[in-house]
Design a protein around this motif. Sequence first.
Motif, mmCIF file in Angstrom:
data_model
loop_
_atom_site.group_PDB
_atom_site.id
_atom_site.type_symbol
_atom_site.label_atom_id
_atom_site.label_comp_id
_atom_site.label_asym_id
_atom_site.label_seq_id
_atom_site.Cartn_x
_atom_site.Cartn_y
_atom_site.Cartn_z
ATOM 1 N N PRO A 86 0.835 -1.206 0.000
ATOM 2 C CA PRO A 86 0.000 0.000 0.000
ATOM 3 C C PRO A 86 0.869 1.255 0.000
ATOM 4 C CG PRO A 86 -0.811 -1.595 1.595
ATOM 5 C CD PRO A 86 0.507 -2.110 1.116
ATOM 6 N N VAL A 87 0.376 2.306 -0.631
ATOM 7 C CA VAL A 87 1.156 3.536 -0.758
ATOM 8 C C VAL A 87 1.557 4.082 0.605
ATOM 9 C CG1 VAL A 87 0.979 5.973 -1.403
ATOM 10 C CG2 VAL A 87 0.273 4.204 -3.017
ATOM 11 N N ALA A 88 0.669 4.000 1.587
ATOM 12 C CA ALA A 88 0.988 4.544 2.912
ATOM 13 C C ALA A 88 2.236 3.896 3.498
ATOM 14 C CB ALA A 88 -0.200 4.355 3.851
ATOM 15 N N GLU A 89 2.443 2.606 3.203
ATOM 16 C CA GLU A 89 3.630 1.907 3.701
ATOM 17 C C GLU A 89 4.855 2.192 2.846
ATOM 18 O OE1 GLU A 89 2.876 -2.259 3.980
ATOM 19 O OE2 GLU A 89 0.961 -2.015 5.024
ATOM 20 N N ALA A 91 -2.864 -4.359 -9.957
ATOM 21 C CA ALA A 91 -2.535 -4.870 -8.624
ATOM 22 C C ALA A 91 -1.480 -4.013 -7.927
ATOM 23 C CB ALA A 91 -2.046 -6.307 -8.721
ATOM 24 N N PHE A 92 -0.915 -3.038 -8.637
ATOM 25 C CA PHE A 92 0.139 -2.179 -8.083
ATOM 26 C C PHE A 92 -0.374 -0.737 -8.021
ATOM 27 C CE2 PHE A 92 2.014 -5.782 -10.146
ATOM 28 C CZ PHE A 92 3.103 -6.141 -9.372
ATOM 29 N N PRO A 93 -0.103 -0.023 -6.939
ATOM 30 C CA PRO A 93 0.401 -0.507 -5.650
ATOM 31 C C PRO A 93 -0.670 -1.319 -4.939
ATOM 32 C CG PRO A 93 -0.265 1.778 -5.476
ATOM 33 C CD PRO A 93 -0.420 1.407 -6.931
ATOM 34 N N GLY A 94 -0.305 -1.921 -3.818
ATOM 35 C CA GLY A 94 -1.245 -2.738 -3.074
ATOM 36 C C GLY A 94 -2.402 -1.921 -2.542
ATOM 37 N N PRO A 95 -3.571 -2.530 -2.361
ATOM 38 C CA PRO A 95 -4.747 -1.781 -1.883
ATOM 39 C C PRO A 95 -4.588 -1.371 -0.424
ATOM 40 C CG PRO A 95 -5.232 -4.129 -1.956
ATOM 41 C CD PRO A 95 -3.870 -3.965 -2.576
ATOM 42 N N LYS A 96 -5.150 -0.225 -0.099
ATOM 43 C CA LYS A 96 -5.125 0.214 1.290
ATOM 44 C C LYS A 96 -6.331 -0.356 2.017
ATOM 45 C CE LYS A 96 -7.555 4.598 0.472
ATOM 46 N NZ LYS A 96 -7.484 6.073 0.605
#
Length: 337
Positions: free
Chosen positions: A155-158, A217-222
């Motif tokens: 996920p983008v936050a990570e 599938a990129f980036p991963g879902p939040k």
Amino acid sequence: MPARPADKLLSHYDANARALPWRNPPGSPPMDPYRVWLSEVMLQQTTVATVKPRFRRFVERWPTVEALAAAPAEDVMQEWAGLGYYARARNLHACAKSVAATGGFPRTADGLRKLPGIGDYTAAAVASIAFGEGTAAVDTNVERVIARLHGIDRPVAEARPDIRRLAAAMWPRDRAGDFAQALMDLGATICRPKAPLCGECPLAADCVAFASGTPEAFPGPKAKAIRPHRHGEAWWIERDGAIWLVRRPEKGILGGMAALPGPEWATAAPTGRAIAIVSHGFTHFTLDLHVTHRAAPPDSEGWWQGLATISEAGLPTLYARAIEAALAAREARADAA
């Protein structure tokens, strides 16, 4: 020697750049920083299609940052009505006053960040587009492009620190502003969240997400957060074809905007019989606004606004919809009588 991804993207931008009222064509001198800054503030959480006519109207009314700084705050809030996220309008006016007082916009991202309402992304975007500073301007669209290009499936936050580092590494210093806008265009029109147009992407040959066969599938879902639900009551006070309006407190949601009067929003529904109920979604919660009759104005400042001129009141979307719903309900009752 194979072309770098940055060079490929700039070549694509030169041929396909969107014509927008806050941009100059690729390779041209930078746009007035006032217009760059104004567009970036307007585009936060708002689509390009919505912003274009509002941007034109805004700069026709206030063509310079000095003109905006001299405008009454109420006029700025009224002009902003319907664009949402009204703290932006308050910060916009405060920022204009600060810039006018100091004689112009700072030319660096570090200097721009010190102005009211300007965060990391807006500072970087204005610095790169208006002043050519080689600072990576990374918004949601750019994060998605960089994550897909490098195959980041978290996920983008990570992954945000890694995404920002990778973006900064590919940012060309000679055409920083054009590159910022090229990435924005790519993310908005080709590298879309759903159904990306990989066949039209100048970076497809370099893209790990495209090579995987599942670029979406990129980036991963939040993780989806559950928004709490609230209820509000808006009082319908009418006299001689006019309704009583107030201005909401400067701080808080819809701060400084025209509104129907009423108590603070709460978790429990009001007990009075509603003329109409409208549902609205804010970023952090959802709301049912109950429009109810009240006989007399509350003991607070406000004004009578003629229903024939209600469109001139500068109401935010929530209250404009509430008034439309109340009027529609009254018309339906009259038809049924």
